[in-house]
Design a protein around this motif. Structure first.
Motif, mmCIF file in Angstrom:
data_model
loop_
_atom_site.group_PDB
_atom_site.id
_atom_site.type_symbol
_atom_site.label_atom_id
_atom_site.label_comp_id
_atom_site.label_asym_id
_atom_site.label_seq_id
_atom_site.Cartn_x
_atom_site.Cartn_y
_atom_site.Cartn_z
ATOM 1 N N ILE A 77 -6.271 9.458 -5.787
ATOM 2 C CA ILE A 77 -6.209 7.998 -5.876
ATOM 3 C C ILE A 77 -5.205 7.463 -4.856
ATOM 4 O O ILE A 77 -5.399 6.387 -4.278
ATOM 5 N N SER A 78 -4.147 8.194 -4.611
ATOM 6 C CA SER A 78 -3.149 7.795 -3.627
ATOM 7 C C SER A 78 -3.773 7.683 -2.239
ATOM 8 O O SER A 78 -3.528 6.713 -1.517
ATOM 9 N N THR B 244 -7.813 2.019 1.371
ATOM 10 C CA THR B 244 -8.099 0.623 1.037
ATOM 11 C C THR B 244 -7.114 -0.314 1.734
ATOM 12 O O THR B 244 -7.512 -1.338 2.302
ATOM 13 N N GLY B 245 -5.841 0.033 1.691
ATOM 14 C CA GLY B 245 -4.835 -0.776 2.382
ATOM 15 C C GLY B 245 -5.086 -0.842 3.881
ATOM 16 O O GLY B 245 -4.939 -1.903 4.501
ATOM 17 N N ALA C 90 2.441 1.640 -3.475
ATOM 18 C CA ALA C 90 1.431 2.057 -4.453
ATOM 19 C C ALA C 90 1.024 3.514 -4.229
ATOM 20 O O ALA C 90 0.873 4.278 -5.192
ATOM 21 N N SER C 91 0.862 3.895 -2.980
ATOM 22 C CA SER C 91 0.458 5.277 -2.676
ATOM 23 C C SER C 91 1.530 6.278 -3.085
ATOM 24 O O SER C 91 1.220 7.346 -3.625
ATOM 25 N N THR D 74 0.829 -1.208 0.000
ATOM 26 C CA THR D 74 0.000 0.000 0.000
ATOM 27 C C THR D 74 0.860 1.254 0.000
ATOM 28 O O THR D 74 0.581 2.214 -0.733
ATOM 29 N N THR E 138 -6.027 4.696 -2.124
ATOM 30 C CA THR E 138 -5.223 3.479 -2.023
ATOM 31 C C THR E 138 -4.806 3.239 -0.577
ATOM 32 O O THR E 138 -4.871 2.113 -0.075
ATOM 33 N N LEU F 88 1.495 6.479 -6.917
ATOM 34 C CA LEU F 88 0.289 7.148 -7.416
ATOM 35 C C LEU F 88 0.221 8.621 -7.019
ATOM 36 O O LEU F 88 -0.458 9.398 -7.691
#
Length: 131
Positions: free
Chosen positions: A28-29, A35-36, A17-18, A14, A32, A21
């Motif tokens: 979106i970051s 969500t993580g 990805a963050s 996560t 993310t 992004l």
């Protein structure tokens, strides 16, 4: 043991990805990261069942009212959720909001604990009565 590996893996993936992004889409970051965080919470929740069962067993052995155990478990949950949320706010640059979340968590625990305070005061007043 596998649960902590899942949590650590989800945290690392996560975060990576963050960070990637964030350059292209900060919104979106953040999603993310949320969500993580949810994945981490969901993966660790089943591990709380033995803890709660053990608390109930200890309470039964000690003769502690079940409502006190319930207040304790709820208070722990509120503290964890409040800290988790405030750290998320702080990580995203909202330290003022993080402080408010922490304050609200503390007030909620105090309000939730009022029945215990009432019982303690009642017991103390009974002990202090002189016949």
């Amino acid at each position: 043991m596998t649960e902590i590996i899942t949590v650590c893996g989800a945290g690392i993936v996560t975060t990576f990805a963050s960070v990637v992004l964030k350059k292209y889409s900060p919104e979106i970051s953040v999603l993310t990261a949320i969500t993580g965080s949810i994945i981490i919470i969901i993966s660790i929740l089943p591990e709380l069942t033995p803890f709660i069962s053990e608390l109930n067993e200890i309470g039964d052995l000690a003769g502690i009212d079940q409502s006190y155990i319930t207040i304790l478990v709820k208070s722990i949950g509120i503290c964890i959720a409040g800290k988790f949320s405030s750290e998320f706010c702080r990580d995203n640059g909202f330290s003022s909001l993080a402080s408010k979340v922490e304050f609200a968590s503390k007030i909620t625990v105090i309000i939730l604990s009022l029945p215990i305070y009432t019982d303690i005061i009642s017991i103390a007043s009974e002990l202090l009565k002189v016949n």
